[in-house]
Design a protein around this motif. Structure first.
Motif, mmCIF file in Angstrom:
data_model
loop_
_atom_site.group_PDB
_atom_site.id
_atom_site.type_symbol
_atom_site.label_atom_id
_atom_site.label_comp_id
_atom_site.label_asym_id
_atom_site.label_seq_id
_atom_site.Cartn_x
_atom_site.Cartn_y
_atom_site.Cartn_z
ATOM 1 N N ARG A 36 42.874 -8.579 35.570
ATOM 2 C CA ARG A 36 44.348 -8.919 35.811
ATOM 3 C C ARG A 36 44.534 -10.381 35.440
ATOM 4 O O ARG A 36 45.685 -10.730 35.049
ATOM 5 C CB ARG A 36 44.577 -8.358 37.151
ATOM 6 C CG ARG A 36 44.003 -9.307 38.274
ATOM 7 C CD ARG A 36 44.181 -8.804 39.565
ATOM 8 N NE ARG A 36 43.543 -9.423 40.791
ATOM 9 C CZ ARG A 36 43.802 -9.143 41.980
ATOM 10 N NH1 ARG A 36 44.525 -8.283 42.490
ATOM 11 N NH2 ARG A 36 43.182 -9.647 42.859
ATOM 12 N N SER A 37 43.595 -10.985 36.047
ATOM 13 C CA SER A 37 43.967 -12.768 35.977
ATOM 14 C C SER A 37 44.095 -13.119 34.479
ATOM 15 O O SER A 37 44.972 -13.988 34.303
ATOM 16 C CB SER A 37 43.090 -13.547 36.532
ATOM 17 O OG SER A 37 41.583 -13.165 36.066
ATOM 18 N N VAL A 38 43.313 -12.541 33.815
ATOM 19 C CA VAL A 38 43.501 -12.999 32.202
ATOM 20 C C VAL A 38 44.862 -12.350 31.568
ATOM 21 O O VAL A 38 45.264 -13.067 30.845
ATOM 22 C CB VAL A 38 42.165 -12.689 31.507
ATOM 23 C CG1 VAL A 38 41.959 -11.203 31.205
ATOM 24 C CG2 VAL A 38 42.349 -13.342 30.171
ATOM 25 N N VAL A 39 45.123 -11.144 32.013
ATOM 26 C CA VAL A 39 46.193 -10.513 31.390
ATOM 27 C C VAL A 39 47.532 -11.340 31.994
ATOM 28 O O VAL A 39 48.482 -11.487 31.162
ATOM 29 C CB VAL A 39 46.363 -9.072 31.513
ATOM 30 C CG1 VAL A 39 47.688 -8.316 31.251
ATOM 31 C CG2 VAL A 39 45.244 -8.325 31.001
ATOM 32 N N VAL A 40 47.512 -11.571 33.307
ATOM 33 C CA VAL A 40 48.513 -12.402 33.809
ATOM 34 C C VAL A 40 48.788 -13.734 32.960
ATOM 35 O O VAL A 40 49.867 -14.254 32.635
ATOM 36 C CB VAL A 40 48.577 -12.756 35.244
ATOM 37 C CG1 VAL A 40 49.176 -13.773 35.799
ATOM 38 C CG2 VAL A 40 48.459 -11.262 36.102
ATOM 39 N N ALA A 41 47.534 -14.412 32.982
ATOM 40 C CA ALA A 41 47.593 -15.703 32.094
ATOM 41 C C ALA A 41 48.111 -15.391 30.552
ATOM 42 O O ALA A 41 48.839 -16.149 30.038
ATOM 43 C CB ALA A 41 46.177 -16.191 32.116
ATOM 44 N N ALA A 42 47.596 -14.407 29.951
ATOM 45 C CA ALA A 42 47.930 -14.179 28.591
ATOM 46 C C ALA A 42 49.111 -13.824 28.680
ATOM 47 O O ALA A 42 49.980 -14.410 27.591
ATOM 48 C CB ALA A 42 47.196 -12.967 28.133
ATOM 49 N N LEU B 17 44.539 -2.304 25.909
ATOM 50 C CA LEU B 17 43.189 -2.508 25.776
ATOM 51 C C LEU B 17 42.435 -3.399 26.410
ATOM 52 O O LEU B 17 41.361 -2.931 26.954
ATOM 53 C CB LEU B 17 43.192 -3.109 23.956
ATOM 54 C CG LEU B 17 41.969 -2.877 23.414
ATOM 55 C CD1 LEU B 17 41.479 -1.369 23.140
ATOM 56 C CD2 LEU B 17 42.005 -3.520 21.771
ATOM 57 N N PHE B 18 42.899 -4.470 26.715
ATOM 58 C CA PHE B 18 42.008 -5.478 27.613
ATOM 59 C C PHE B 18 41.926 -5.019 28.887
ATOM 60 O O PHE B 18 40.841 -5.077 29.650
ATOM 61 C CB PHE B 18 42.639 -6.878 27.714
ATOM 62 C CG PHE B 18 42.422 -7.515 26.122
ATOM 63 C CD1 PHE B 18 41.331 -7.949 25.842
ATOM 64 C CD2 PHE B 18 43.468 -7.927 25.367
ATOM 65 C CE1 PHE B 18 41.020 -8.384 24.759
ATOM 66 C CE2 PHE B 18 43.237 -8.438 24.341
ATOM 67 C CZ PHE B 18 41.961 -8.815 23.728
ATOM 68 N N LEU B 19 42.898 -4.230 29.617
ATOM 69 C CA LEU B 19 42.940 -3.688 31.032
ATOM 70 C C LEU B 19 42.090 -2.492 31.014
ATOM 71 O O LEU B 19 41.120 -2.213 31.761
ATOM 72 C CB LEU B 19 44.303 -3.560 31.507
ATOM 73 C CG LEU B 19 44.721 -4.600 32.310
ATOM 74 C CD1 LEU B 19 46.217 -4.358 32.528
ATOM 75 C CD2 LEU B 19 44.105 -5.195 33.360
ATOM 76 N N ALA B 20 42.416 -1.384 30.193
ATOM 77 C CA ALA B 20 41.727 -0.219 29.882
ATOM 78 C C ALA B 20 40.481 -0.312 29.542
ATOM 79 O O ALA B 20 39.643 0.564 29.811
ATOM 80 C CB ALA B 20 42.588 0.619 29.217
ATOM 81 N N SER B 21 40.035 -1.253 28.948
ATOM 82 C CA SER B 21 38.652 -1.439 28.161
ATOM 83 C C SER B 21 37.801 -1.597 29.319
ATOM 84 O O SER B 21 36.600 -1.316 29.575
ATOM 85 C CB SER B 21 38.388 -2.424 27.186
ATOM 86 O OG SER B 21 38.800 -3.607 27.371
ATOM 87 N N GLY B 22 38.111 -2.574 30.343
ATOM 88 C CA GLY B 22 37.592 -2.911 31.338
ATOM 89 C C GLY B 22 37.341 -1.800 32.378
ATOM 90 O O GLY B 22 36.368 -1.557 33.068
ATOM 91 N N MET B 23 38.376 -0.981 32.543
ATOM 92 C CA MET B 23 38.182 0.284 33.305
ATOM 93 C C MET B 23 37.326 1.159 32.915
ATOM 94 O O MET B 23 36.472 1.811 33.491
ATOM 95 C CB MET B 23 39.579 0.925 33.591
ATOM 96 C CG MET B 23 40.756 0.131 34.227
ATOM 97 S SD MET B 23 42.362 0.771 33.930
ATOM 98 C CE MET B 23 43.388 -0.508 34.932
ATOM 99 N N ARG B 24 37.019 1.346 31.399
ATOM 100 C CA ARG B 24 36.449 2.238 30.879
ATOM 101 C C ARG B 24 35.017 1.727 31.004
ATOM 102 O O ARG B 24 33.887 2.509 31.007
ATOM 103 C CB ARG B 24 36.645 2.411 29.459
ATOM 104 C CG ARG B 24 35.734 3.582 28.625
ATOM 105 C CD ARG B 24 36.229 3.910 27.423
ATOM 106 N NE ARG B 24 35.215 4.694 26.690
ATOM 107 C CZ ARG B 24 34.900 6.066 27.067
ATOM 108 N NH1 ARG B 24 35.580 6.645 28.093
ATOM 109 N NH2 ARG B 24 34.167 6.985 26.426
ATOM 110 N N GLU B 25 34.889 0.319 31.120
ATOM 111 C CA GLU B 25 33.584 -0.155 30.992
ATOM 112 C C GLU B 25 32.876 0.041 32.394
ATOM 113 O O GLU B 25 31.717 0.464 32.368
ATOM 114 C CB GLU B 25 33.346 -1.697 30.725
ATOM 115 C CG GLU B 25 32.372 -2.565 30.694
ATOM 116 C CD GLU B 25 32.513 -3.974 30.610
ATOM 117 O OE1 GLU B 25 31.451 -5.026 30.868
ATOM 118 O OE2 GLU B 25 33.802 -4.465 30.322
#
Length: 802
Positions: A716-722, A688-696
């Protein structure tokens, strides 16, 4: 929803003191509920309606003394020598004095039991000798009678004398028939004794003895007070030269909910946050909010333990999920707010927009986890449903904390949350968005990435084909624990099967008399003994109405061995003995097998329900058919790889030393179901967090493949951290003393590692690149009927410019 969360974020930022006060009150109420209503936790698992539970129900009606929980107290000499008379007397005295024991029905003196067994064997020998003497007397009497008859007939004796001789012959025949009946009974007893050879409570060398303790309450209802009373009683007076240990049914303790490993995991998460956010204050926000959410969720859940039976792993699951998602969800909002501040936004406006955009994604991400966990109720297994409910509650609290308490704390911090470096950057001008420099990946790179990612996941998944399910026994406990020592002593001195005795019942025909019981017991015992891997079998009880008989069966191997499971299956598949005597199988090993098989059976249904419901949510969120399908397919690959990793480490023993694993064991029977629910929800979080950014980016006008690159660079940086935070938090539980928590922590850590870093950050962007605009295709009729949730916050940003 985005607009509602925007307003909620601004309100919380402006009324921070009020929001903090409300959460402080909620925490106080949760703590008060825990103090008032906490009722303890259980280490037992059960599923209603299984074959073993039906046997226990029947025992409760006709043989209640054998339906309650049972455990073993193991005495053994320190130097391996035989017990001295003084040591035996001290143990016997402890057994005889049951004062202070709670809910204990019977305590068996092992030395008295062995003496009784020896006496019975001696009686059998005496009986055989007496029978032989009786036969000799009858033979001598027969010879005398035959000689007298010959003389009488030769002398022409009167009929009256012949009639007397006939009467004496009849008496002799009656005595012989009685003697042969006694012989049959004696031989039946001897054969039963031979079949029971191997079932003992004092070791052959006399250095170990088992005190069997029977409780009045079933194992699921057995209180900690009852178990503790047994431990305290047998450890109160030390016997010189003798050690005492207890089986898991008595001494298996409730694991620590939070330990050193978990604290290390949180510390690693704090370091990741500090590197990611560049500010000590900003890094502290997700930790504080997550700990608050965990405290509220777990304390409130534990307050229900007085009303429902709650497994000990249930609150641990709440801690795991509460910490992991609580930190991640707050991070997403804090990171969005930080990025907007660096872009020049006003503090309160930025908080509102971060809550309306990232907060909307948090709500939908949390919803997928909650749905997946609540769906555990479809399994029909009470303890799993309760685990799911507690986990879902803790996740829901984490979401509420993220969208209320996090904005409040950000409001109090103002621009200080940027840190000195961030404020210097802001003073010199706005910081460019990471997506501004994004470029689409090449076709060749996308194809190679897909092939390598899929190949890697399938390779790691190979051991999953050998997965065996079970529940932990004493051999899986820490080596310095009393339960492990008891398990080892029993295994070495009495055989592996003594740790996994089975309780077999036989339904006797109507009209069975006391005289017929022994013969039926022999027939049943012989049928059981003929099953492969049965070491010994002994009758232990018959109901007053002669309709139910119980037998103790000793398999040749331990409770989690494949051969023991095969014994249970073959016993249940035996045709009725003598045509009308049906058998039932219970005992802890059989109960564990029933639970494992039932959980394996419900796994496909649960997977279908979870994936189906979550697909609906993802279609609504992304307004796409292919994106949810890609997300689900990637999850299945990472799930199989997670199962493979579990089998390789815990069942095969690969890298066991790294994780402090001393013995191999089956995978926890309920772990696959739990992992499906939790990992699917967490996988959809990152999707959701990655694909929502792509859709945005796509909604804002970028071409499809460029939007993929922009969304990936932005998230990517926030998903890597998460992902690192979740792996650290879950990984901290791998070093728990409880094998249940170890496997759960390892499974979640490995699942997040594989899904976040291989599927979401490698496989999914490559597939999205190849699909291009097709990734966002949806039938027009479906597009018209779906609600517009605007998870990426495009409409919100158009109304409220940063």
């Amino acid at each position: 929803m985005a607009e509602l969360l925007y307003r909620l974020g601004r309100f919380a930022a402006r009324r921070a003191g009020w929001v903090l006060g409300v959460w402080a009150l909620v925490l106080a109420l949760a703590a008060g509920g825990f103090a008032a209503f906490f009722g303890g936790l259980s280490n037992s698992f059960d599923i209603p309606g299984t074959a073993s539970s039906e046997v226990i129900d029947e025992l409760q009606q006709k043989l209640p003394d054998y339906s309650g929980a049972a455990g073993m107290v193991v005495f053994h000499t320190d130097d391996g020598s035989a017990f001295t008379d003084d040591q035996k007397s001290a143990i016997a005295a402890l057994v005889a004095d049951t004062t202070g024991l709670v809910d204990v029905a019977d305590v068996v003196d092992p030395f008295d039991a062995e003496q009784q067994r020896a006496d019975r064997l001696a009686q059998l020998d005496d009986g055989r000798a007496q029978l032989e003497a009786g036969r000799a007397q009858l033979d001598a009497g027969q010879q005398q009678l035959d000689a007298a008859r010959q003389q009488a007939e030769a002398a022409g004796a009167p009929e009256q004398l012949i009639a007397q001789l006939d009467a004496q012959q009849q008496e002799l025949d009656t005595s012989r028939a009685a003697l042969e009946a006694q012989s049959e009974t004696l031989e039946a007893g001897a054969r039963l004794a031979a079949l029971s050879d191997g079932i003992g409570v004092v070791s052959d060398d006399g250095s170990a003895a088992i005190v069997n303790v029977a409780f009045t309450e079933p194992r699921l209802e057995l209180s900690d007070e009852a178990k503790r009373s047994v431990v305290d009683h047998f450890t109160a007076d030390e016997i010189p030269g003798v050690s005492v240990d207890f089986s898991t049914e008595i001494a298996q303790g409730v694991p620590q909910i939070v330990g050193v490993g978990e604290a290390v995991g949180v510390a690693i998460a704090a370091i990741v946050l500090l590197v990611m956010l560049g500010s000590l204050l900003a890094a502290a926000f997700p930790i504080v909010t997550a700990l608050t959410g965990v405290a509220v969720g777990v304390l409130a859940s534990l307050s229900l333990s007085g009303a429902v039976t709650m497994a000990s792993v249930t609150p641990v699951l709440g801690v795991m999920l509460g910490l992991a998602v609580g930190i991640d969800y707050a991070l997403f909002i804090v990171n969005r707010h930080r990025r907007q501040l660096l872009a020049g936004a006003e503090v309160h406006e930025s908080i509102g927009l971060a809550n309306g955009t990232a907060g909307t994604a948090v709500v939908f991400a949390g919803s997928t986890v909650v749905v997946a966990l609540l769906a555990l109720y479809v399994t029909g297994i009470p303890f799993l449903g309760l685990m799911g409910a507690v986990g879902a509650f803790c996740v829901a609290i984490a979401v509420l904390i993220a969208i209320t308490l996090t904005p409040a704390m950000l409001g109090l911090a103002g621009t200080r949350m940027l840190g000195r470096r961030g404020r210097r950057q802001l003073a010199t001008g706005t910081v460019p968005h990471p997506a501004d420099s994004a470029k689409p990946m090449g076709w060749a790179r996308a194809v190679v990435t897909i092939l390598l990612a899929v190949a890697a996941l399938l390779t790691i998944a190979i051991p999953a084909a050998s997965m065996r399910l079970g529940l932990p026994d004493g051999g899986a406990e820490p080596e310095d624990s009393t339960t492990f020592r008891a398990y080892q002593v029993i295994d070495e001195q009495f055989g592996p099967g003594a740790n996994s005795p089975l309780l077999v019942t036989a339904e006797l025909p109507a009209g069975t008399t006391d005289d017929q019981v022994l013969g039926i017991q022999l027939d049943v015992a012989q049928a059981i003994a003929d099953v492969d891997h049965v070491e010994a079998v002994a009758p232990i009880a018959v109901s007053d109405d002669d309709r139910l008989a119980a037998f103790q069966v000793l398999p040749s191997d331990g409770p989690n061995s494949e051969s023991t499971a095969q014994v249970v299956r073959e016993l249940r598949q035996l045709p009725p003995v003598d045509g009308d005597i049906a058998l039932g199988v219970a005992g802890q090993a059989a109960i564990n097998i029933d639970i494992s098989e039932n959980l394996a059976d419900v796994l496909p249904l649960y997977l279908l329900v979870v994936v189906g419901l979550s697909l609906v949510i993802m279609i609504v969120v992304f307004r796409s058919l292919l994106v949810p399908i890609i997300a689900t397919g990637g999850f299945i690959l990472s799930l199989l790889a997670t199962f493979g990793g579990l089998v390789a480490v815990f069942q095969w023993g690969w890298f066991a030393g790294v994780f402090g694993i001393t013995v191999t064991m089956p995978i926890l029977s309920f772990l696959p179901v739990i992992l499906v629910g939790i990992l699917f929800g967490l996988a959809m979080d990152y999707q959701l967090f990655l694909a929502s950014g792509m859709r945005e980016a796509y909604v804002h006008g970028s071409v499809a493949r460029l939007a993929v690159a922009q969304g990936f660079r932005a998230g990517r940086s926030v998903v890597v951290a998460a992902g690192l935070i979740m792996v650290a938090v879950f990984g901290g539980f791998v070093f728990s003393e409880s094998v249940i928590i170890r496997q759960l922590g390892f499974g979640l850590a490995a699942g997040v590692l594989l899904d976040a870093f291989v599927v979401r950050l490698l496989l999914m962007p490559a597939l999205m690149h190849l699909l291009g605009r097709a990734a966002w295709w949806i039938p027009r009729w479906l597009d018209r009927v779906l609600p517009n949730v605007d998870v990426e916050g495009a409409a919100l940003e158009r109304r409220h410019h940063v």
